[in-house]
Design a protein around this motif. Sequence first.
Motif, mmCIF file in Angstrom:
data_model
loop_
_atom_site.group_PDB
_atom_site.id
_atom_site.type_symbol
_atom_site.label_atom_id
_atom_site.label_comp_id
_atom_site.label_asym_id
_atom_site.label_seq_id
_atom_site.Cartn_x
_atom_site.Cartn_y
_atom_site.Cartn_z
ATOM 1 N N CYS A 47 -7.970 -13.674 -4.817
ATOM 2 C CA CYS A 47 -8.497 -14.685 -5.744
ATOM 3 C C CYS A 47 -8.596 -14.011 -7.102
ATOM 4 O O CYS A 47 -9.683 -13.673 -7.562
ATOM 5 C CB CYS A 47 -9.866 -15.178 -5.287
ATOM 6 N N ALA A 48 -7.462 -13.783 -7.730
ATOM 7 C CA ALA A 48 -7.413 -13.045 -8.992
ATOM 8 C C ALA A 48 -7.270 -14.006 -10.162
ATOM 9 O O ALA A 48 -6.302 -13.952 -10.917
ATOM 10 C CB ALA A 48 -6.274 -12.029 -8.960
ATOM 11 N N PHE A 108 0.838 -1.202 0.000
ATOM 12 C CA PHE A 108 0.000 0.000 0.000
ATOM 13 C C PHE A 108 0.875 1.255 0.000
ATOM 14 O O PHE A 108 0.418 2.322 0.363
ATOM 15 C CB PHE A 108 -0.953 -0.013 1.209
ATOM 16 N N ASP A 109 2.129 1.112 -0.444
ATOM 17 C CA ASP A 109 3.053 2.246 -0.485
ATOM 18 C C ASP A 109 2.559 3.364 -1.391
ATOM 19 O O ASP A 109 2.826 4.536 -1.143
ATOM 20 C CB ASP A 109 4.444 1.802 -0.949
ATOM 21 N N GLY A 152 -2.662 -5.866 -13.096
ATOM 22 C CA GLY A 152 -1.681 -6.944 -13.022
ATOM 23 C C GLY A 152 -0.601 -6.738 -11.978
ATOM 24 O O GLY A 152 0.297 -7.561 -11.842
ATOM 25 N N SER A 153 -0.667 -5.657 -11.222
ATOM 26 C CA SER A 153 0.337 -5.429 -10.176
ATOM 27 C C SER A 153 0.017 -6.205 -8.898
ATOM 28 O O SER A 153 0.867 -6.352 -8.030
ATOM 29 C CB SER A 153 0.493 -3.936 -9.878
ATOM 30 N N ILE A 173 -7.303 -2.049 -4.480
ATOM 31 C CA ILE A 173 -7.036 -3.467 -4.686
ATOM 32 C C ILE A 173 -7.562 -3.914 -6.055
ATOM 33 O O ILE A 173 -6.868 -4.612 -6.799
ATOM 34 C CB ILE A 173 -7.628 -4.314 -3.538
ATOM 35 N N LYS A 174 -8.758 -3.492 -6.413
ATOM 36 C CA LYS A 174 -9.320 -3.865 -7.713
ATOM 37 C C LYS A 174 -8.470 -3.317 -8.857
ATOM 38 O O LYS A 174 -8.227 -4.015 -9.847
ATOM 39 C CB LYS A 174 -10.759 -3.370 -7.843
#
Length: 130
Positions: free
Chosen positions: A79-80, A4-5, A30-31, A23-24
């Motif tokens: 869960c990506a 979360f930097d 893709g990070s 987060i989404k």
Amino acid sequence: MISFDNFIFTDGSPIYLQIIRYIKQGIAAGSIGNQEEVPSRRALSALLGVNPNTIQKAYHILEEEGIILSRSGAKSYTCATEKVVAQIRGELLASDTRLWVDAMKRLGTAQEEAFSLAERIWWEASDDKS
């Protein structure tokens, strides 16, 4: 572990929604990958300086949407899967585009003018990355 930097608070939106969007966006870009560890609620609360209930609310929504998996007393993970990434990407693209279209319409911009502006900015942004 998800970092979360680069998280920046913005005005006008509840913090829990900002965390969900962060987060989404990471997953869509893709990070943030599949099975990536999510910071604990306490750790993220301390890092961001927000109430733990705020983090709990964000995580609960992400769990309900199937984006993170949590088990009592265990670490939480993303869960990506390809399907989830495609769903999130489509959702974010549609909502951001809807905001842009609404703004253009409020300004009285013609569709052709809006598309021309978008195309010009698209190519300018591409040039900036070269």
